[in-house]
Design a protein around this motif. Structure first.
Motif, PDB file in Angstrom:
ATOM      1  N   MET A 179       0.848  -1.189   0.000  1.00  0.00           N
ATOM      2  CA  MET A 179       0.000   0.000   0.000  1.00  0.00           C
ATOM      3  C   MET A 179       0.884   1.240   0.000  1.00  0.00           C
ATOM      4  O   MET A 179       1.753   1.408   0.851  1.00  0.00           O
ATOM      5  CB  MET A 179      -0.904   0.024   1.241  1.00  0.00           C
ATOM      6  N   GLY A 180       0.724   2.125  -0.970  1.00  0.00           N
ATOM      7  CA  GLY A 180       1.516   3.327  -1.064  1.00  0.00           C
ATOM      8  C   GLY A 180       1.306   4.240   0.119  1.00  0.00           C
ATOM      9  O   GLY A 180       0.246   4.282   0.726  1.00  0.00           O
ATOM     10  N   GLN A 181       2.364   5.048   0.428  1.00  0.00           N
ATOM     11  CA  GLN A 181       2.308   5.883   1.614  1.00  0.00           C
ATOM     12  C   GLN A 181       1.192   6.911   1.533  1.00  0.00           C
ATOM     13  O   GLN A 181       0.585   7.261   2.540  1.00  0.00           O
ATOM     14  CB  GLN A 181       3.667   6.571   1.806  1.00  0.00           C
ATOM     15  N   ASN A 182       0.925   7.440   0.355  1.00  0.00           N
ATOM     16  CA  ASN A 182      -0.054   8.513   0.207  1.00  0.00           C
ATOM     17  C   ASN A 182      -1.402   8.030  -0.305  1.00  0.00           C
ATOM     18  O   ASN A 182      -2.239   8.815  -0.706  1.00  0.00           O
ATOM     19  CB  ASN A 182       0.495   9.589  -0.739  1.00  0.00           C
ATOM     20  N   GLN A 183      -1.591   6.725  -0.336  1.00  0.00           N
ATOM     21  CA  GLN A 183      -2.846   6.192  -0.855  1.00  0.00           C
ATOM     22  C   GLN A 183      -3.969   6.381   0.163  1.00  0.00           C
ATOM     23  O   GLN A 183      -3.803   6.109   1.353  1.00  0.00           O
ATOM     24  CB  GLN A 183      -2.677   4.701  -1.155  1.00  0.00           C
ATOM     25  N   ASN A 184      -5.090   6.889  -0.302  1.00  0.00           N
ATOM     26  CA  ASN A 184      -6.245   7.051   0.567  1.00  0.00           C
ATOM     27  C   ASN A 184      -6.952   5.718   0.737  1.00  0.00           C
ATOM     28  O   ASN A 184      -7.155   4.988  -0.228  1.00  0.00           O
ATOM     29  CB  ASN A 184      -7.228   8.078  -0.029  1.00  0.00           C
ATOM     30  N   VAL A 185      -7.317   5.398   1.969  1.00  0.00           N
ATOM     31  CA  VAL A 185      -8.019   4.145   2.228  1.00  0.00           C
ATOM     32  C   VAL A 185      -8.904   4.352   3.450  1.00  0.00           C
ATOM     33  O   VAL A 185      -8.530   5.055   4.387  1.00  0.00           O
ATOM     34  CB  VAL A 185      -7.018   2.993   2.457  1.00  0.00           C
ATOM     35  N   ASP A 186     -10.107   3.793   3.417  1.00  0.00           N
ATOM     36  CA  ASP A 186     -10.992   3.958   4.567  1.00  0.00           C
ATOM     37  C   ASP A 186     -10.563   3.005   5.675  1.00  0.00           C
ATOM     38  O   ASP A 186      -9.836   2.041   5.454  1.00  0.00           O
ATOM     39  CB  ASP A 186     -12.452   3.713   4.157  1.00  0.00           C
ATOM     40  N   LYS A 187     -11.054   3.295   6.902  1.00  0.00           N
ATOM     41  CA  LYS A 187     -10.585   2.545   8.066  1.00  0.00           C
ATOM     42  C   LYS A 187     -10.966   1.077   8.011  1.00  0.00           C
ATOM     43  O   LYS A 187     -10.243   0.220   8.532  1.00  0.00           O
ATOM     44  CB  LYS A 187     -11.107   3.182   9.353  1.00  0.00           C
ATOM     45  N   ARG A 188     -12.107   0.747   7.395  1.00  0.00           N
ATOM     46  CA  ARG A 188     -12.513  -0.659   7.340  1.00  0.00           C
ATOM     47  C   ARG A 188     -11.589  -1.453   6.422  1.00  0.00           C
ATOM     48  O   ARG A 188     -11.266  -2.601   6.693  1.00  0.00           O
ATOM     49  CB  ARG A 188     -13.973  -0.763   6.901  1.00  0.00           C
ATOM     50  N   THR A 189     -11.190  -0.838   5.321  1.00  0.00           N
ATOM     51  CA  THR A 189     -10.232  -1.493   4.425  1.00  0.00           C
ATOM     52  C   THR A 189      -8.882  -1.639   5.108  1.00  0.00           C
ATOM     53  O   THR A 189      -8.216  -2.678   5.002  1.00  0.00           O
ATOM     54  CB  THR A 189     -10.078  -0.687   3.125  1.00  0.00           C
ATOM     55  N   TYR A 190      -8.468  -0.609   5.837  1.00  0.00           N
ATOM     56  CA  TYR A 190      -7.197  -0.649   6.562  1.00  0.00           C
ATOM     57  C   TYR A 190      -7.188  -1.793   7.576  1.00  0.00           C
ATOM     58  O   TYR A 190      -6.175  -2.486   7.738  1.00  0.00           O
ATOM     59  CB  TYR A 190      -6.975   0.687   7.276  1.00  0.00           C
ATOM     60  N   ARG A 191      -8.321  -1.992   8.265  1.00  0.00           N
ATOM     61  CA  ARG A 191      -8.402  -3.084   9.244  1.00  0.00           C
ATOM     62  C   ARG A 191      -8.189  -4.432   8.572  1.00  0.00           C
ATOM     63  O   ARG A 191      -7.481  -5.300   9.084  1.00  0.00           O
ATOM     64  CB  ARG A 191      -9.761  -3.057   9.941  1.00  0.00           C
ATOM     65  N   LYS A 192      -8.824  -4.624   7.422  1.00  0.00           N
ATOM     66  CA  LYS A 192      -8.692  -5.900   6.726  1.00  0.00           C
ATOM     67  C   LYS A 192      -7.269  -6.109   6.227  1.00  0.00           C
ATOM     68  O   LYS A 192      -6.716  -7.209   6.306  1.00  0.00           O
ATOM     69  CB  LYS A 192      -9.671  -5.963   5.553  1.00  0.00           C
ATOM     70  N   GLU A 193      -6.666  -5.053   5.694  1.00  0.00           N
ATOM     71  CA  GLU A 193      -5.323  -5.172   5.141  1.00  0.00           C
ATOM     72  C   GLU A 193      -4.290  -5.473   6.224  1.00  0.00           C
ATOM     73  O   GLU A 193      -3.236  -6.044   5.940  1.00  0.00           O
ATOM     74  CB  GLU A 193      -4.947  -3.889   4.396  1.00  0.00           C
ATOM     75  N   ASN A 194      -4.582  -5.073   7.456  1.00  0.00           N
ATOM     76  CA  ASN A 194      -3.665  -5.297   8.571  1.00  0.00           C
ATOM     77  C   ASN A 194      -4.260  -6.245   9.608  1.00  0.00           C
ATOM     78  O   ASN A 194      -3.966  -6.143  10.801  1.00  0.00           O
ATOM     79  CB  ASN A 194      -3.301  -3.955   9.207  1.00  0.00           C
ATOM     80  N   ALA A 195      -5.083  -7.163   9.127  1.00  0.00           N
ATOM     81  CA  ALA A 195      -5.803  -8.074  10.026  1.00  0.00           C
ATOM     82  C   ALA A 195      -4.853  -8.891  10.889  1.00  0.00           C
ATOM     83  O   ALA A 195      -5.076  -9.066  12.089  1.00  0.00           O
ATOM     84  CB  ALA A 195      -6.711  -8.996   9.213  1.00  0.00           C
ATOM     85  N   GLU A 196      -3.774  -9.401  10.307  1.00  0.00           N
ATOM     86  CA  GLU A 196      -2.850 -10.248  11.065  1.00  0.00           C
ATOM     87  C   GLU A 196      -2.225  -9.475  12.217  1.00  0.00           C
ATOM     88  O   GLU A 196      -2.124  -9.977  13.345  1.00  0.00           O
ATOM     89  CB  GLU A 196      -1.759 -10.787  10.140  1.00  0.00           C
ATOM     90  N   LEU A 197      -1.823  -8.236  11.952  1.00  0.00           N
ATOM     91  CA  LEU A 197      -1.230  -7.400  12.988  1.00  0.00           C
ATOM     92  C   LEU A 197      -2.232  -7.134  14.108  1.00  0.00           C
ATOM     93  O   LEU A 197      -1.952  -7.367  15.294  1.00  0.00           O
ATOM     94  CB  LEU A 197      -0.770  -6.072  12.378  1.00  0.00           C
ATOM     95  N   PHE A 198      -3.419  -6.665  13.750  1.00  0.00           N
ATOM     96  CA  PHE A 198      -4.417  -6.312  14.754  1.00  0.00           C
ATOM     97  C   PHE A 198      -4.859  -7.535  15.566  1.00  0.00           C
ATOM     98  O   PHE A 198      -5.066  -7.437  16.777  1.00  0.00           O
ATOM     99  CB  PHE A 198      -5.628  -5.663  14.094  1.00  0.00           C
ATOM    100  N   LEU A 199      -5.010  -8.664  14.900  1.00  0.00           N
ATOM    101  CA  LEU A 199      -5.482  -9.862  15.598  1.00  0.00           C
ATOM    102  C   LEU A 199      -4.471 -10.307  16.653  1.00  0.00           C
ATOM    103  O   LEU A 199      -4.854 -10.692  17.764  1.00  0.00           O
ATOM    104  CB  LEU A 199      -5.733 -10.985  14.593  1.00  0.00           C
ATOM    105  N   LYS A 200      -3.192 -10.226  16.340  1.00  0.00           N
ATOM    106  CA  LYS A 200      -2.176 -10.614  17.315  1.00  0.00           C
ATOM    107  C   LYS A 200      -2.139  -9.630  18.483  1.00  0.00           C
ATOM    108  O   LYS A 200      -1.919 -10.022  19.629  1.00  0.00           O
ATOM    109  CB  LYS A 200      -0.811 -10.714  16.636  1.00  0.00           C
ATOM    110  N   LEU A 201      -2.370  -8.363  18.198  1.00  0.00           N
ATOM    111  CA  LEU A 201      -2.419  -7.374  19.275  1.00  0.00           C
ATOM    112  C   LEU A 201      -3.619  -7.621  20.184  1.00  0.00           C
ATOM    113  O   LEU A 201      -3.527  -7.520  21.406  1.00  0.00           O
ATOM    114  CB  LEU A 201      -2.489  -5.963  18.683  1.00  0.00           C
ATOM    115  N   ILE A 202      -4.767  -7.961  19.584  1.00  0.00           N
ATOM    116  CA  ILE A 202      -5.979  -8.249  20.369  1.00  0.00           C
ATOM    117  C   ILE A 202      -5.764  -9.479  21.239  1.00  0.00           C
ATOM    118  O   ILE A 202      -6.139  -9.506  22.419  1.00  0.00           O
ATOM    119  CB  ILE A 202      -7.189  -8.444  19.432  1.00  0.00           C
ATOM    120  N   GLN A 203      -5.149 -10.504  20.674  1.00  0.00           N
ATOM    121  CA  GLN A 203      -4.886 -11.722  21.444  1.00  0.00           C
ATOM    122  C   GLN A 203      -3.962 -11.433  22.614  1.00  0.00           C
ATOM    123  O   GLN A 203      -4.102 -12.008  23.701  1.00  0.00           O
ATOM    124  CB  GLN A 203      -4.285 -12.792  20.521  1.00  0.00           C
TER     125      GLN A 203
END
Length: 467
Positions: free
Chosen positions: A1-25
């Protein structure tokens, strides 16, 4: 994902699902051993709220979704996965919001329908069989398992109710009416969808005019009637659900005492229309958007009535209960009569709220839980927010917690801790080169040339980009 690319928060969550899931665990290990004080607030006897979390589906996991809801016996935590405005992965953080439910219970995704009935609804049926007024609401977002839950509850409720009635079978007559509230109009589901009118009686009660009553003799008849009437409801395809109920469905049972000829008890079961996120309404035409607004408005009015009823039980001061705020609350007025001396009936209300576990539905899940906390008691907080930022070190998931606040408000200690932790500790060795009194405000205002003088051109520019 490019540094300046616009993306909504729901898409961002999916794209970083592995990171967030490990943090939640990582958080769940601490949350399960450190519950909040259960003394916060007390359950109100007249209004009780139970929460049920549905399981995450295989198709959702394949679509990049992950579980952001943690259930404990008397509280539920929603992990709101967020990103820094710069969209940099090392600045990802989670806002964990905890909602207490003292005196009731939170059902996780592994709980059976039978257990939900025994813990949440059985007492309501017993209350009705004592000659009182009972109301059951099922409330939740479209796609959260609301109709599934209420349908399975009805199967057990029907058998339980008539099992208790059979002990005095000759004494009681049971009749039912099934009403659909669509927009601002009421329809009789048992009479070819004929429109019915609401009228005020002499003593202030609300009378349904023109509705059909169906006599019932067994639990199987009640369940069949409920299921048949539910199948006639107004449904539409939504972004979440292929067949979402777009109306409120009220099934009301009247139990008459044949000896006195008077009403002995009353039970109302209400499957509320699923609420939707505003973001989903962009896929609707003007009529559907108006329909969604009407549903959400009536749900807000109902929430306020339930809250006022609970409040009236806690204070000696007279509390105005806004029954006329919507057609829904007006239709259900009889369910909330507070210790009416003429009827000598004590109303009891059970709310079963269902929530979705997936990250995309985070905002709607949080909103549902805030509303249910308001319904219970003025002493129960609407959610305790624990805001933490996950600062990633050499091991991406061996994190430390910092209070999330603007850099300009960091103390000297917090500023140096932050500098040493970002970019996998790249700037830790440069900390001695910085002024010992440097706080967040001074760092944020420091000129690029000054950073270059202190750290060198390359590191100075990299630190500036991280700010």
């Amino acid at each position: 994902m490019g540094q300046n690319q616009n993306v909504d928060k729901r898409t961002y969550r999916k794209e970083n699902a592995e990171l967030f899931l490990k943090l939640i665990q990582h958080y769940r290990k601490d949350l399960l051993s450190e519950q909040i004080d259960q003394g916060m607030g007390e359950a109100n006897d007249s209004v009780k709220v139970f929460i049920r979390k549905r399981p995450i589906f295989e198709k959702e996991i394949k679509n990049g979704e992950f579980d952001v809801v943690t259930c404990l016996p008397n509280e539920i935590i929603v992990h709101d996965c967020r990103c820094h405005p710069s969209m940099k992965h090392h600045l990802a953080y989670i806002e964990s919001i905890r909602f207490p439910y003292p005196g009731t219970e939170v059902f996780n995704e592994n709980v059976s329908n039978e257990y939900v009935y025994a813990q949440a609804v059985k007492g309501l049926v017993d209350h009705v069989m004592d000659g009182q007024i009972g109301t059951l609401f099922c409330f939740g977002q479209t796609g959260s398992g609301k109709t599934y839950t209420i349908s399975n509850i009805m199967k057990t409720l029907s058998e339980d109710l008539f099992s208790q009635l059979s002990q005095n079978q000759e004494r009681f007559n049971v009749t039912a009416t099934c009403i659909e509230l669509y927009g601002d109009s009421c329809y009789d589901l048992l009479n070819d969808h004929a429109e019915v009118q609401l009228r005020d009686g002499k003593t202030g009660e609300v009378i349904i005019c023109g509705n059909k009553l169906c006599k019932l003799k067994s639990g199987s008849e009640l369940n069949e009637l409920y299921t048949y009437a539910a199948s006639l409801r107004e449904t539409q395809s939504t972004k979440i659900n292929a067949s979402s109920s777009r109306s409120h469905y009220i099934c009301r049972l009247f139990i008459e005492d044949t000896i006195t000829g008077k009403m002995y008890a009353q039970l109302t079961v209400c499957d509320l229309a699923g609420s939707e996120r505003n973001a989903d309404s962009m896929y609707h035409d003007a009529e559907r958007r108006k329909e969604t607004a009407s549903i959400n408005s009536s749900l807000m009015a109902l929430k306020e009535v339930i809250r006022c009823v609970a409040l009236s039980k806690e204070t000696d001061t007279k509390v105005h209960i806004p029954y006329r705020a919507s057609k829904l609350t007006r239709l259900l007025k009889d369910c909330f009569v507070v210790d009416d001396e003429k009827l000598k009936k004590k109303p009891k209300t059970i709310v079963v709220a269902t929530v979705s576990p997936i990250a995309t539905d985070t905002e709607h899940t949080t909103n549902t839980l805030k509303h249910t906390c308001m319904m219970m008691s003025s002493d129960v907080p609407e959610g305790t927010k624990l805001v933490v930022q996950d600062v990633l070190g050499d091991d991406p998931f061996n994190k430390r917690a910092l209070l999330l606040k603007p850099l300009a408000k960091f103390t000297v200690e917090e500023t140096f801790e932050w500098i040493g932790s970002i970019e996998k500790g790249k700037f830790k060795k440069c900390i001695p080169l910085l002024p010992s009194t440097l706080d967040g405000k001074a760092l944020s205002r420091m000129a690029d040339k000054r950073l270059a003088q202190l750290l060198g051109d390359s590191l100075g520019m990299e630190l500036r980009k991280a700010l």
